[in-house]
Design an enzyme around this catalytic site. Structure first.
Site, PDB file in Angstrom:
ATOM      1  N   ALA A  77     137.541  49.459  -8.511  1.00 35.34           N
ATOM      2  CA  ALA A  77     138.666  49.138  -7.634  1.00 35.34           C
ATOM      3  C   ALA A  77     138.270  48.287  -6.438  1.00 35.34           C
ATOM      4  CB  ALA A  77     139.324  50.432  -7.153  1.00 35.34           C
ATOM      5  N   THR A 104     132.469  50.032  -7.354  1.00 33.25           N
ATOM      6  CA  THR A 104     132.701  51.291  -8.060  1.00 33.25           C
ATOM      7  C   THR A 104     131.768  52.362  -7.532  1.00 33.25           C
ATOM      8  OG1 THR A 104     132.511  52.423 -10.212  1.00 33.25           O
ATOM      9  CG2 THR A 104     131.191  50.414  -9.922  1.00 33.25           C
ATOM     10  N   SER A 105     132.292  53.578  -7.415  1.00 35.57           N
ATOM     11  CA  SER A 105     131.496  54.703  -6.923  1.00 35.57           C
ATOM     12  C   SER A 105     130.522  55.218  -7.969  1.00 35.57           C
ATOM     13  CB  SER A 105     132.426  55.843  -6.490  1.00 35.57           C
ATOM     14  OG  SER A 105     133.144  56.339  -7.612  1.00 35.57           O
ATOM     15  N   ASN A 129     128.232  47.932  -3.489  1.00 36.69           N
ATOM     16  CA  ASN A 129     129.242  48.939  -3.146  1.00 36.69           C
ATOM     17  C   ASN A 129     129.025  49.407  -1.717  1.00 36.69           C
ATOM     18  OD1 ASN A 129     131.496  50.480  -4.378  1.00 36.69           O
ATOM     19  ND2 ASN A 129     130.283  52.249  -3.768  1.00 36.69           N
ATOM     20  N   ARG A 145     142.868  55.493  -7.783  1.00 32.90           N
ATOM     21  CA  ARG A 145     142.146  56.527  -8.523  1.00 32.90           C
ATOM     22  C   ARG A 145     140.938  57.084  -7.772  1.00 32.90           C
ATOM     23  NH1 ARG A 145     142.548  57.098 -14.160  1.00 32.90           N
ATOM     24  NH2 ARG A 145     144.202  55.896 -15.108  1.00 32.90           N
ATOM     25  N   HIS A 161     140.237  51.027 -18.871  1.00 33.54           N
ATOM     26  CA  HIS A 161     141.427  51.832 -18.574  1.00 33.54           C
ATOM     27  C   HIS A 161     142.719  51.141 -18.976  1.00 33.54           C
ATOM     28  CE1 HIS A 161     138.810  54.043 -15.385  1.00 33.54           C
ATOM     29  NE2 HIS A 161     138.729  54.614 -16.568  1.00 33.54           N
TER      30      HIS A 161
END
Length: 261
Positions: A20, A193-194, A218, A32, A119
């Site tokens: 995201a 992204t985590s 990130n 999300r 997704h």
């Protein structure tokens, strides 16, 4: 699996795994993530939970109204998306594996066949009965015209966004192809992204285990930082284009264009 470097055997395959964070500069919020809307508001989360959606017409009506207001269809690619497409145009074999449903990598110029959407896509709808697909814009036009819960025009079944809802599994074919790319690439760039949502996040570890140079771009630490060859905490909109320019030069393709020219 072909790395996409036909005729360019010496070129390293670069896998870009995006979350995201790459799209926030395009005005798309992180729904999300840990602080995203779906985590903060259980009622809102029901709108994208398969069981609730299929079993409650009111949930579906609310979901279609939410889609009408969604910014995703109106968003434009930002500098980070353009940089990824620019690297591919510069002749470097690139594959994108994305957790996003916004289609911005393709809008920036990445060929459809080189983008894996883990997704699904918010730009399409799918019938849960017969599997028929169509553009989201066409179905939203029906909602605008007064159909609160538009049925499939082929079989009368329930339509939904062609995204993976809570309670649904990832497409096994797409995940399998992503796994093959992670194993084959020489460079794996995880951006925005985590790396906490499995099984997708595990692709970073698989790439590293198979000898890829792992680069994480990130703002916050991730569970895979210890495996990374390089960690970038700078803003994605400026950091990723610079990183990909370096990768393009190292691959012998020269500086990658940013897609604006």
């Amino acid at each position: 699996m072909s790395g996409g470097g036909e005729g360019r055997g010496r070129q390293p395959l670069v896998a870009v795994f995006s979350g995201a964070g790459i799209s926030t500069d395009s005005g798309i919020p992180d729904y999300r993530g840990p602080a995203g809307l779906w985590r903060r508001d259980p009622e809102a989360q029901k709108l994208v939970t398969y069981g609730y959606y299929m079993g409650d017409p009111e949930i579906r009506r609310r979901s279609w109204q939410m889609r009408r207001k969604n910014r995703t269809l109106h968003a434009e690619p930002n500098a980070a998306h353009r940089a990824v497409a620019g690297l591919e145009r510069a002749g470097v074999p690139v594959r994108v594996i994305t957790q996003n449903v916004d289609g911005l990598h393709q809008r920036a110029g990445m060929p459809e066949r080189k983008v894996l959407e883990l997704h699904g896509s918010a730009r399409s709808v799918v019938c849960t009965g017969c599997g028929d697909r169509g553009p989201m814009r066409d179905t939203l036009a029906r909602v605008e015209a007064g159909e609160e819960d538009p049925p499939c025009r082929q079989c009368g079944g329930i339509l939904k966004s062609a995204t993976v809802m809570f309670g649904e599994s990832l497409d096994t074919a797409v995940l399998s192809e992503a796994l093959a790319i992670a194993k084959a690439c020489e460079v794996f760039v995880a951006v925005g992204t985590s790396l906490q949502v499995q099984p997708a996040a595990g692709l970073a570890g698989i790439a590293a285990d198979h000898g890829a140079r792992l680069i994480i771009v990130n703002a916050e630490p991730t569970p895979y930082d210890a495996l990374a060859d390089e960690i970038v905490r700078e803003p994605i909109g400026t950091a990723l284009p610079e990183l990909l320019r370096r990768l393009g030069g190292a691959a012998g393709g020269g500086p990658a264009p940013d897609g604006r020219g």
